[in-house]
Design an enzyme around this catalytic site. Structure first.
Site, short mmCIF file in Angstrom:
data_model
loop_
_atom_site.label_atom_id
_atom_site.label_comp_id
_atom_site.label_asym_id
_atom_site.label_seq_id
_atom_site.Cartn_x
_atom_site.Cartn_y
_atom_site.Cartn_z
N GLU A 63 -2.58 5.11 2.55
CA GLU A 63 -2.33 3.74 2.13
C GLU A 63 -3.55 3.03 1.53
O GLU A 63 -3.41 2.23 0.61
CB GLU A 63 -1.78 2.91 3.30
CG GLU A 63 -0.34 3.23 3.66
CD GLU A 63 -0.20 4.43 4.59
OE1 GLU A 63 -1.23 5.01 5.00
OE2 GLU A 63 0.95 4.79 4.92
N ASP A 72 0.80 -1.23 0.00
CA ASP A 72 0.00 0.00 0.00
C ASP A 72 0.82 1.28 0.00
O ASP A 72 0.33 2.33 0.40
CB ASP A 72 -0.92 0.00 1.23
CG ASP A 72 -0.13 -0.07 2.53
OD1 ASP A 72 1.11 0.06 2.49
OD2 ASP A 72 -0.77 -0.23 3.59
N HIS A 95 9.96 5.81 15.71
CA HIS A 95 10.10 6.16 14.29
C HIS A 95 10.80 7.51 14.17
O HIS A 95 10.62 8.39 15.03
CB HIS A 95 8.68 6.25 13.69
CG HIS A 95 8.63 6.05 12.21
ND1 HIS A 95 8.76 7.08 11.33
CD2 HIS A 95 8.47 4.94 11.48
CE1 HIS A 95 8.66 6.61 10.10
NE2 HIS A 95 8.50 5.31 10.16
N HIS A 155 3.45 4.99 14.48
CA HIS A 155 3.94 5.98 13.53
C HIS A 155 2.92 6.38 12.48
O HIS A 155 3.23 7.07 11.53
CB HIS A 155 5.19 5.43 12.81
CG HIS A 155 4.87 4.30 11.89
ND1 HIS A 155 4.80 3.01 12.30
CD2 HIS A 155 4.58 4.30 10.56
CE1 HIS A 155 4.48 2.24 11.28
NE2 HIS A 155 4.33 2.99 10.22
N GLU A 205 0.27 -8.90 -1.42
CA GLU A 205 -0.53 -8.34 -0.30
C GLU A 205 -1.66 -7.47 -0.88
O GLU A 205 -1.86 -6.32 -0.49
CB GLU A 205 0.34 -7.53 0.68
CG GLU A 205 -0.29 -7.41 2.07
CD GLU A 205 0.46 -6.45 2.99
OE1 GLU A 205 1.20 -6.94 3.85
OE2 GLU A 205 0.29 -5.21 2.86
N ARG A 251 0.27 8.10 10.17
CA ARG A 251 0.00 9.52 9.92
C ARG A 251 -1.34 9.97 10.48
O ARG A 251 -1.48 11.09 10.94
CB ARG A 251 0.04 9.80 8.41
CG ARG A 251 1.41 10.18 7.97
CD ARG A 251 1.50 10.24 6.49
NE ARG A 251 1.84 8.93 5.98
CZ ARG A 251 2.44 8.72 4.82
NH1 ARG A 251 2.74 9.74 4.05
NH2 ARG A 251 2.73 7.52 4.42
N1 UDP Z 1 9.76 -3.30 12.17
C1 UDP Z 1 11.15 -3.36 12.31
N2 UDP Z 1 11.75 -2.50 13.20
C2 UDP Z 1 11.05 -1.62 13.97
C3 UDP Z 1 9.63 -1.57 13.81
C4 UDP Z 1 9.02 -2.42 12.88
O1 UDP Z 1 11.82 -4.16 11.65
O2 UDP Z 1 11.66 -0.88 14.75
C5 UDP Z 1 9.13 -4.21 11.18
C6 UDP Z 1 7.92 -4.99 11.65
O3 UDP Z 1 8.29 -6.23 12.20
C7 UDP Z 1 7.11 -5.18 10.39
C8 UDP Z 1 7.41 -3.94 9.61
O4 UDP Z 1 8.63 -3.39 10.13
O5 UDP Z 1 7.52 -6.29 9.63
C9 UDP Z 1 6.25 -3.00 9.84
O6 UDP Z 1 6.59 -1.84 9.38
P1 UDP Z 1 5.95 -0.51 9.85
O7 UDP Z 1 5.35 -0.69 11.19
O8 UDP Z 1 6.99 0.51 9.65
O9 UDP Z 1 4.88 -0.26 8.71
P2 UDP Z 1 3.45 -0.79 8.35
O10 UDP Z 1 3.41 -2.26 8.49
O11 UDP Z 1 2.50 -0.04 9.22
O12 UDP Z 1 3.31 -0.36 6.92
#
Ligand code: UDP
Length: 347
Positions: free
Chosen positions: A100, A64, A214, A181, A86, A183
């Site tokens: 997203e 996304d 973040h 994190h 996905e 938005r």
């Molecule tokens: N993640 C990581 N380090 C961190 C925080 C999250 O490796 O400090 C990993 C988490 O395990 C997952 C992915 O990053 O696989 C999720 O990413 P994020 O939370 O940034 O984004 P979203 O999934 O909301 O798009």
């Protein structure tokens, strides 16, 4: 037909989730793999030149992000086929998660092949008019990445690097892991989350609260302002994947507004409180191990306190539930690509 597959991604979660698929396609008899990282958005302007050079048969994008949508659009302009990994997750609200939800929906409009994590995601795509033959339910590659990493960490006896702040965490004390994190939570949402965490930290001095923060200033501001200096709140830098999976595996419970963590935590059997009002991953709620709590401080405190105080309530949420995959999504995607290549050849 030997297939030229070009993968395009730009953010941390995309890299984590595409890595298991890259591992499978790298040694794949079906063709050749090219990987393009846009570093969202530095390389974006050169994307078209990259397609011109590689001449892929199919471009694979993930999820996304704005990178995924733009990479799909650029491929579409060149009439290159698009595979969307996905695919089909929806909240039905274009403004949550923002932007997203729009990115994922628009990528779905352009894609030729949709790799849906669940039946629900497939049904969303069917409702939007996608052809059943173009949708493959594969599970999510994030579970491939997670289980591979978890097993690797456990079997190798992996521990955080000696100079990591995680090495100083007390092994015998309970750990609450937090990530946030989104938005749509910027501003008031984050302040409320931080107020709740500050209250919890005061109420439970024996619990360690670990928050990889973040780098976005909109996140750093309230988090450092409201939580900095509290003895049992550990504000650490964003962690690389081994350290983060170690933290999830070590956690007593997890609070997050992240997309990916909503799939990972229940797959590890960790109770999860989601700091959002809506989720594009409703399947995780069905196992009873994940709860949507939003950003109201009183609610966050009450739900977290319940899990910390009530052993029975905790036990009910402390079990593995993984509707988003069994760890073999990448192989299923590779097989579907082979079938697609065979059809493309005969057309
Ligand atoms: N993640 C990581 N380090 C961190 C925080 C999250 O490796 O400090 C990993 C988490 O395990 C997952 C992915 O990053 O696989 C999720 O990413 P994020 O939370 O940034 O984004 P979203 O999934 O909301 O798009």
């Amino acid at each position: 037909m030997s297939l030229k597959v070009q993968m395009v991604f730009g953010t941390r979660p995309e890299a984590i989730k595409m890595a298991p698929l890259a591992r499978v396609l790298k040694h794949w008899p079906g063709g050749e793999l090219f990987v393009c990282s846009t570093g969202q958005h530095r390389e974006m302007l050169r994307l078209d030149a990259s397609y011109a050079r590689v001449q892929p048969d199919i471009v694979l994008v993930h999820g996304d992000t704005t990178t995924s949508f733009v990479a799909a659009l650029a491929a579409f302009h060149r009439q290159i086929a698009i595979g969307h990994v996905e695919a089909g997750l929806r909240t039905g609200n274009l403004r949550a998660p923002w932007p997203e939800e729009a990115n994922r929906t628009l990528t779905g409009v352009l894609a030729d092949l949709h790799f849906a994590p669940t039946d629900k995601a497939r049904d969303n795509l069917l409702r939007e008019g996608r052809a059943p033959a173009d949708i493959e339910v594969t599970g999510n590659t994030v579970i491939d990445a997670l289980l591979w990493m978890r097993d690797h960490l456990r079997s190798s006896g992996w521990q955080p690097a000696a100079d990591s702040p995680l090495a100083a965490l007390a092994a015998e004390q309970r750990l609450v892991l937090i990530t946030g994190h989104r938005r749509e939570n910027f501003g008031q949402g984050f302040e409320q989350i931080c107020q709740a965490l500050a209250e919890l930290a005061g109420r439970y001095p024996e619990v360690q609260f670990v928050y990889p923060v973040h780098l976005n200033p909109q996140v750093q501001g309230p988090v450092r302002g409201l939580l900095g200096g509290l003895a049992n709140v550990h504000l650490v830098a964003p962690q690389d994947y081994p350290h983060f999976v170690w933290l999830m595996d070590r956690a007593y419970l997890i609070l997050t507004d992240s997309g990916g963590v909503q799939e990972e935590a229940p797959a590890l059997g960790k109770p999860l409180l989601v700091l959002r009002e809506v989720t594009e991953r409703p399947s995780v709620l069905e196992g009873g191990t994940v709860r949507l709590v939003g950003t109201d401080p009183a609610r966050i405190v009450a739900q977290t306190a319940r899990l910390l105080d009530d052993a029975e309530a905790y036990r009910a949420m402390n079990r593995v539930f993984s509707p988003y995959g069994d760890g073999h999504a990448s192989e299923k995607i590779a097989q579907r690509l082979l079938r697609w290549a065979a059809t493309a050849k005969t057309e």
